[in-house]
Design an enzyme around this catalytic site. Structure first.
Site, short mmCIF file in Angstrom:
data_model
loop_
_atom_site.label_atom_id
_atom_site.label_comp_id
_atom_site.label_asym_id
_atom_site.label_seq_id
_atom_site.Cartn_x
_atom_site.Cartn_y
_atom_site.Cartn_z
N TYR A 1 58.89 30.55 78.45
CA TYR A 1 57.90 30.85 78.59
C TYR A 1 56.88 29.54 78.12
O TYR A 1 55.51 29.90 78.29
CB TYR A 1 57.81 31.69 77.12
CG TYR A 1 58.51 33.01 77.39
CD1 TYR A 1 58.25 33.87 77.67
CD2 TYR A 1 59.70 33.16 76.27
CE1 TYR A 1 59.44 35.37 78.03
CE2 TYR A 1 61.06 34.09 75.97
CZ TYR A 1 60.26 34.76 76.96
OH TYR A 1 60.90 36.30 76.94
N CYS B 1 72.87 21.52 82.92
CA CYS B 1 72.02 21.20 84.19
C CYS B 1 71.34 21.41 85.00
O CYS B 1 71.47 21.76 86.00
CB CYS B 1 73.18 20.52 84.98
SG CYS B 1 74.28 19.35 84.96
N GLU B 2 70.04 21.16 84.16
CA GLU B 2 68.04 21.81 84.98
C GLU B 2 68.16 21.09 83.65
O GLU B 2 67.63 20.08 82.54
CB GLU B 2 67.92 23.27 84.57
CG GLU B 2 69.32 24.35 84.93
CD GLU B 2 68.95 25.61 85.77
OE1 GLU B 2 67.41 24.88 85.76
OE2 GLU B 2 69.28 25.94 86.49
#
Ligand code: LLP
Length: 408
Positions: free
Chosen positions: A309, A335-336
């Site tokens: 958000y 891993c992002e």
């Protein structure tokens, strides 16, 4: 969070001692804060019946704490209802407000004896055909109002999937007449983080207006959506003014119709957001030519709000509470791209430092997952000055327990 003498504490317990005892990452909840939020709401909104939105933080001990303080509960799935029952709630104290569920789930709710809140016309028709006037229901309405902190948490506008649109009133009335349905409540939840009192005023006009026509109605439910501060000094919903507005509307209605309606609200964030902390440890301080990153032992799999958000959550270095401040971007270990806070001024951070992420009580743990096969954190409730483990950290065995190895 008390910050006297530079040491951050909850009910006298330091974050360091909690990390030593329970490890990190760790969700910590302050019962005193939850209790004070309950009494604040009660003192500002006269006669309010509070139904805690369990989805915000669904731990059994939290539900029990709510119940102990006379707070009812709002659930959105049969499983949440079952958890509420396990926490000691009687069915009549539970409001069931599901969306896009099958009729079977509604029937299960009736069999459990819950207060049923219907949010579409096909369900109303089926409900009428099956139960006639033998079981009452509440109607969740869509008022065509755009409100809420951001689009994803706005639920009362004309393009939202929630509620029966008020412009479909004739169809509602036809169903009620045809099946002799007993509508005992009307409900609107326009969204989360509603600052503008005008929105509540419109809801009130709609609900009290309709209640004149729906003569079986004995309660009006204004949903959740009270905005709390995520940043120091940020504006919040003026609940005193809200309380006055609702009381006035109720009195006017009572004078006009001779009926005194119950007022219900279903706060989630208001009751638990500020009571919760996500305590994390710094794994690495990584300087690049452009940014200094603080990499911590948590991530969007444990608190998704910043990434989902663009929510702002205050971050505090509780290991170093004085001296020079530097600008950091605090990131997780998933891993992002999982940024907890961009360009934050923190007292100088070193490897091993404990950071605390604020406002983590609502939609923190309850939206956590095992993404990246990480173990979800433990949860601790600080109650009457004592830290109690209310959920163990996940284990690998638990994470794998539902899997079936077909190549064994
Ligand atoms: N009642 C109903 C029917 C709801 O759908 C909700 C929230 C509430 C009450 C409680 O709203 P609150 O007082 O917490 O604003 N995950 C998002 C918020 C989603 C809210 C969903 N419904 C977030 O973290 O911002």
């Amino acid at each position: 969070m008390e910050n006297n003498t530079g040491k951050h504490r909850i009910q006298g317990l330091s974050f360091r001692s909690l990390a030593d005892q329970f490890g990190t990452p760790l969700y910590i909840y302050d019962s005193a804060r939850i209790i004070s939020q309950i009494s604040t709401l009660r003192s500002k909104v006269q006669d309010i019946k509070i139904k805690y939105a369990a989805k915000a933080l669904t731990n059994l001990s939290i539900l029990k704490l709510m119940r102990r303080h006379g707070v009812g509960v709002d659930v959105v799935s049969i499983q949440e209802a079952q958890i509420a029952r396990l926490a000691g709630y009687e069915s009549r104290e539970i409001m069931f407000t599901p969306n896009s569920v099958s009729f079977d789930e509604i029937v299960a709710g009736v069999e459990m004896g819950l207060n049923i809140n219907l949010d579409n016309l096909p369900m109303l028709e089926k409900f009428g055909a099956k139960y006639g006037n033998s079981y009452p229901c509440c109607l969740r309405l869509n008022p065509n109002i755009m409100a809420g902190g951001n689009y994803k948490i706005s639920t009362g506008h004309s393009h939202s999937k929630f509620g029966i649109n008020i412009l479909q009133k004739e169809s509602i009335l036809n169903n009620i007449k045809r099946y002799n349905i007993q509508v005992n409540g009307l409900h609107i939840h326009t969204g989360s983080e509603i600052l503008d009192l005008e929105v509540f005023q419109k809801m009130s006009d709609i609900l009290f207006g309709l209640a004149e026509e729906f003569t079986d109605v004995n309660f009006l439910d204004f949903g959740g959506g009270i905005k709390v501060a995520y940043k120091a000094g940020e504006p919040v919903t003026d609940i005193e003014a809200l309380g006055k507005m609702l009381s006035d509307a109720r009195e006017t209605f009572a004078r006009k119709t001779g009926r005194k309606l119950e007022l219900w609200m279903e706060p989630g964030k208001f009751l638990v957001s500020e009571a919760g902390y996500l305590l994390v440890r710094t794994n690495v301080v990584k300087e690049t030519p452009a940014v200094t990153f603080v990499g911590v032992d948590s991530g969007l799999n444990q608190l998704v709000r910043p990434m989902m958000y663009d929510a702002y959550h205050e971050i505090v270095n509780v290991s170093n509470t004085s001296g020079e401040k530097k600008v950091y971007t605090v990131v997780g270990n998933v891993c992002e791209t999982d940024t907890f806070g961009k360009d934050r001024e923190l007292h100088e951070v070193h490897e091993g430092d404990l950071l605390v992420i604020l406002n983590a009580g609502a939609y923190g743990y309850s939206m956590a997952s095992n993404y990246n096969s990480r173990l979800r954190p433990a949860e601790v409730l600080i109650h009457e000055g004592v830290a109690k483990l209310i959920r163990k950290r996940d284990t690998l065995e638990q994470m794998l327990s539902g899997q079936i190895d077909v190549f064994e």
